[in-house]
Scaffold this active site. Structure first.
Site, mmCIF file in Angstrom:
data_model
loop_
_atom_site.group_PDB
_atom_site.id
_atom_site.type_symbol
_atom_site.label_atom_id
_atom_site.label_comp_id
_atom_site.label_asym_id
_atom_site.label_seq_id
_atom_site.Cartn_x
_atom_site.Cartn_y
_atom_site.Cartn_z
ATOM 1 C CG HIS A 268 -2.067 0.901 1.240
ATOM 2 N ND1 HIS A 268 -2.414 1.734 0.214
ATOM 3 C CD2 HIS A 268 -2.939 1.193 2.245
ATOM 4 C CE1 HIS A 268 -3.440 2.480 0.548
ATOM 5 N NE2 HIS A 268 -3.787 2.184 1.790
ATOM 6 C CG HIS A 307 -4.313 0.711 -8.236
ATOM 7 N ND1 HIS A 307 -5.656 0.670 -7.930
ATOM 8 C CD2 HIS A 307 -3.771 1.628 -7.417
ATOM 9 C CE1 HIS A 307 -5.905 1.535 -6.973
ATOM 10 N NE2 HIS A 307 -4.779 2.132 -6.632
ATOM 11 C CG ASP A 363 2.882 4.302 -3.746
ATOM 12 O OD1 ASP A 363 1.936 3.502 -3.615
ATOM 13 O OD2 ASP A 363 3.025 5.309 -3.027
HETATM 14 C C1 SDX Z 1 -1.462 2.190 -3.301
HETATM 15 O O1 SDX Z 1 -6.161 0.757 -3.298
HETATM 16 C C2 SDX Z 1 -5.695 1.935 -3.491
HETATM 17 O O2 SDX Z 1 -6.414 2.812 -3.965
HETATM 18 C C3 SDX Z 1 -4.275 2.133 -3.040
HETATM 19 C C4 SDX Z 1 -3.630 3.455 -3.422
HETATM 20 C C5 SDX Z 1 -4.250 4.628 -2.719
HETATM 21 O O3 SDX Z 1 -4.145 5.752 -3.216
HETATM 22 O O4 SDX Z 1 -4.737 4.404 -1.570
HETATM 23 O O5 SDX Z 1 -3.729 3.674 -4.834
HETATM 24 C C6 SDX Z 1 -2.149 3.477 -3.049
HETATM 25 O O6 SDX Z 1 -1.432 1.370 -2.408
HETATM 26 C C7 SDX Z 1 -0.919 1.906 -4.678
HETATM 27 C C8 SDX Z 1 -0.335 0.449 -4.802
HETATM 28 C C9 SDX Z 1 1.091 0.492 -4.243
HETATM 29 N N1 SDX Z 1 1.627 -0.917 -4.179
HETATM 30 C C10 SDX Z 1 2.595 -1.321 -5.007
HETATM 31 O O7 SDX Z 1 3.065 -0.648 -5.932
HETATM 32 C C11 SDX Z 1 3.118 -2.725 -4.691
HETATM 33 C C12 SDX Z 1 3.217 -3.538 -5.982
HETATM 34 N N2 SDX Z 1 1.870 -3.793 -6.469
HETATM 35 C C13 SDX Z 1 1.262 -5.071 -6.141
HETATM 36 O O8 SDX Z 1 1.584 -5.547 -4.868
HETATM 37 C C14 SDX Z 1 -0.199 -5.133 -6.553
HETATM 38 O O9 SDX Z 1 -0.278 -4.648 -7.829
HETATM 39 C C15 SDX Z 1 -1.257 -4.451 -5.684
HETATM 40 C C16 SDX Z 1 -1.159 -4.835 -4.252
HETATM 41 C C17 SDX Z 1 -1.144 -2.968 -5.808
HETATM 42 C C18 SDX Z 1 -2.616 -4.883 -6.232
HETATM 43 O O10 SDX Z 1 -2.709 -6.233 -5.988
HETATM 44 P P1 SDX Z 1 -3.995 -7.090 -6.430
HETATM 45 O O11 SDX Z 1 -5.070 -6.217 -6.940
HETATM 46 O O12 SDX Z 1 -4.329 -8.007 -5.315
HETATM 47 O O13 SDX Z 1 -3.475 -7.873 -7.676
HETATM 48 P P2 SDX Z 1 -2.818 -9.290 -7.601
HETATM 49 O O14 SDX Z 1 -1.785 -9.323 -6.525
HETATM 50 O O15 SDX Z 1 -3.942 -10.285 -7.551
HETATM 51 O O16 SDX Z 1 -2.065 -9.358 -8.999
HETATM 52 C C19 SDX Z 1 -2.686 -9.868 -10.165
HETATM 53 C C20 SDX Z 1 -1.535 -10.479 -10.973
HETATM 54 C C21 SDX Z 1 -0.725 -11.520 -10.196
HETATM 55 O O17 SDX Z 1 -0.121 -12.374 -11.166
HETATM 56 P P3 SDX Z 1 -0.744 -13.851 -11.369
HETATM 57 O O18 SDX Z 1 -0.907 -14.472 -9.974
HETATM 58 O O19 SDX Z 1 -2.087 -13.592 -12.035
HETATM 59 O O20 SDX Z 1 0.231 -14.572 -12.255
HETATM 60 O O21 SDX Z 1 -0.566 -9.440 -11.289
HETATM 61 C C22 SDX Z 1 0.676 -9.749 -10.658
HETATM 62 C C23 SDX Z 1 0.386 -10.745 -9.553
HETATM 63 O O22 SDX Z 1 1.532 -11.550 -9.278
HETATM 64 N N3 SDX Z 1 1.179 -8.490 -10.106
HETATM 65 C C24 SDX Z 1 2.430 -8.082 -10.208
HETATM 66 C C25 SDX Z 1 2.459 -6.822 -9.601
HETATM 67 N N4 SDX Z 1 1.243 -6.518 -9.143
HETATM 68 C C26 SDX Z 1 0.449 -7.574 -9.452
HETATM 69 N N5 SDX Z 1 3.536 -8.659 -10.762
HETATM 70 C C27 SDX Z 1 4.668 -7.940 -10.678
HETATM 71 N N6 SDX Z 1 4.780 -6.719 -10.118
HETATM 72 C C28 SDX Z 1 3.701 -6.140 -9.564
HETATM 73 N N7 SDX Z 1 3.805 -4.937 -9.013
#
Ligand code: SDX
Length: 434
Positions: A268, A307, A363
């Site tokens: 997050h 996201h 971010d």
């Molecule tokens: C913020 O919710 C909000 O509004 C949050 C926010 C706000 O203003 O409050 O916007 C702020 O928290 C932004 C997000 C910051 N976090 C990151 O940058 C961390 C990296 N991102 C991931 O951890 C992820 O993208 C999330 C947590 C942001 C979202 O996760 P989801 O929606 O649960 O998606 P997921 O984990 O189910 O991913 C779907 C697929 C997966 O692959 P498969 O299992 O289908 O093979 O996408 C992949 C994930 O492994 N994936 C990524 C990835 N994010 C998702 N692969 C590589 N790098 C990534 N960053």
């Protein structure tokens, strides 16, 4: 038949039910009528991590994840970032409309009136080690403020709520700055109410022995824009924490501390600090392809990408990228930007990221700007928490005044043991730990 219904046939009993559809949702409580017999509790919805669950009605922020749209109270984020100050946007988010000049002046006076911290806060902060993480200090100190105000628990009194909101909006920059100064061993700098919200924050962070701090206007404006972009984002993880804790009628300081704790996680708001660590690990533009392959092999995530809602470019990331150029005109270009731009270029054309709709989020670029402005990476999430306090408080107030809301208490699917008898201690044998 009412068109705005679902007809659900339970094949276990052959019975058919009609469930109302409104605002693109069904009330999961309407599923409870679907039973196999009189003893049956009835159906529930099962939705780990609330992937497809609306927890509330809200008029604060609108996001369209497919189109990359973000609006606060109907105003596009791009327009607000271009034309407003953070305090103007804070007023908008909290009150529902942009302020008139008189309203803004009164609001700014209210916030300025609350920038000072009770002197006991300094003693509290002195208890932290010099290398304590600023986010942990921030969370603890926000919670500790609840001990200073006897009226803090009167959450149902609108006037008391308004006072606590002004207190928190006014004090979070001071708390953040004090945490930063503590980690450096520098004396605390008192607020200077001649300055704007962000200039005063910079004053409390960076004033040394000069008689009066003078903020670089380009950096002050860049920080104001970054605060606007981070102010709210509908039902994200930390807003959900604020609503859940606030739903028990806990006081707003403790609820804000809980929300900030949720924000601190690397998935997050903690992601901006992780992005800098990732760029440092990559080290150079030449190393980017190998790092991308590592991520694609499942060895780590591309921090700052992806996201839950945006399946298009995060509109805030676009504005932050533009703001970075303004900051680098003052600070000089940060070489990490080249690594980030190459990472983005490769990821946006790579099938792994394209199929998963992974784009840069808020971010991805913010940390590079904060670093260029002189912040240490462990302060980045604190910089996210300051403006997001406004969004948390708006969500908190909307929850408390929503007649449909009550204490948040989800159900579960029980997967544990059936009833069993206690074996006397002397007769017990160790089982393999599950
Ligand atoms: C913020 O919710 C909000 O509004 C949050 C926010 C706000 O203003 O409050 O916007 C702020 O928290 C932004 C997000 C910051 N976090 C990151 O940058 C961390 C990296 N991102 C991931 O951890 C992820 O993208 C999330 C947590 C942001 C979202 O996760 P989801 O929606 O649960 O998606 P997921 O984990 O189910 O991913 C779907 C697929 C997966 O692959 P498969 O299992 O289908 O093979 O996408 C992949 C994930 O492994 N994936 C990524 C990835 N994010 C998702 N692969 C590589 N790098 C990534 N960053």
């Amino acid at each position: 038949m009412d068109k705005n219904t679902l007809s659900i046939t339970d094949n276990r009993t052959g019975k058919t039910y009609s469930v109302a559809v409104s605002d693109g949702t069904i009330r999961t409580m309407d599923l409870r009528q679907i039973k196999t017999d009189a003893e049956d509790f009835g159906l529930m919805g099962y939705d780990p991590a609330f992937m497809n669950t609306a927890s509330c009605r809200s008029a604060i922020t609108f996001i369209d994840g497919e189109k990359g749209i973000l609006r606060y109270r109907g105003y596009p984020i791009e327009d607000l970032a271009e034309t407003c100050s953070f305090l103007e946007v804070a007023y908008l988010i909290l009150h529902g409309d942009l302020p008139t000049e008189d309203q803004l002046n009164e609001w700014a006076d209210q916030v300025r009136h609350h920038t000072m911290l009770h002197e006991t806060t300094k003693k509290f902060l002195e208890g932290f080690r010099y290398d304590a993480h600023p986010m942990a200090m921030f969370v603890s100190t926000v919670a500790a403020l609840a001990t200073v105000y006897p009226d803090v628990r009167k959450v149902l009194d609108p006037e008391v709520r308004a006072r606590q909101i002004a207190r928190l909006v006014g004090k979070v920059p001071t708390i953040a700055a004090y945490c930063y100064r503590h980690s450096l061993g520098y004396p605390y700098v008192y607020p200077d109410n001649d300055l704007s919200y962000t200039e005063n924050f910079m004053n409390m962070l960076w004033k040394m022995v000069e008689p009066k701090y003078s903020a670089n206007p380009a950096l002050a404006r860049a920080l104001d824009v970054l605060f606007i972009l981070h102010a709210d984002h509908e039902q994200n993880c930390s807003a959900n924490a604020m609503r859940a804790v606030g739903s028990s009628q806990a006081d707003p300081f403790l609820a804000t501390a809980a929300a900030a704790a949720a924000l601190s996680g690397p998935l997050h708001g903690g992601a901006n600090e992780e992005v800098l660590k990732m760029l440092d690990e990559i080290g150079s533009v030449a190393n980017v392809p190998a790092y991308v392959e590592k991520v694609k092999a499942g060895k780590g995530k591309l921090m700052g990408f992806g996201h839950r809602v945006y399946k298009n470019y995060d509109p805030r990331a676009r504005i932050i990228k533009w703001t970075a150029d303004r900051v680098f005109e003052v600070t000089g270009r940060n070489p990490k930007l080249d690594i980030a731009l190459e990472l983005e270029r490769i990821a946006l054309q790579d099938e792994y990221f394209v199929t998963r709709k992974l784009y840069p989020n808020v971010d991805f670029y913010s940390g590079i700007i904060y670093k260029a402005m002189g912040f240490s990476p462990d302060m980045f999430t604190v910089l996210f928490a300051i403006p997001r306090t406004v969004g948390w408080l708006a969500q908190w107030q909307e929850m408390l005044t929503d007649p449909e809301q009550k204490i948040a208490r989800p159900r579960q699917i029980y997967t544990g043991q059936e009833t069993r008898k206690v074996v006397p201690l002397e007769k017990r044998v160790a089982h393999a730990v599950v």
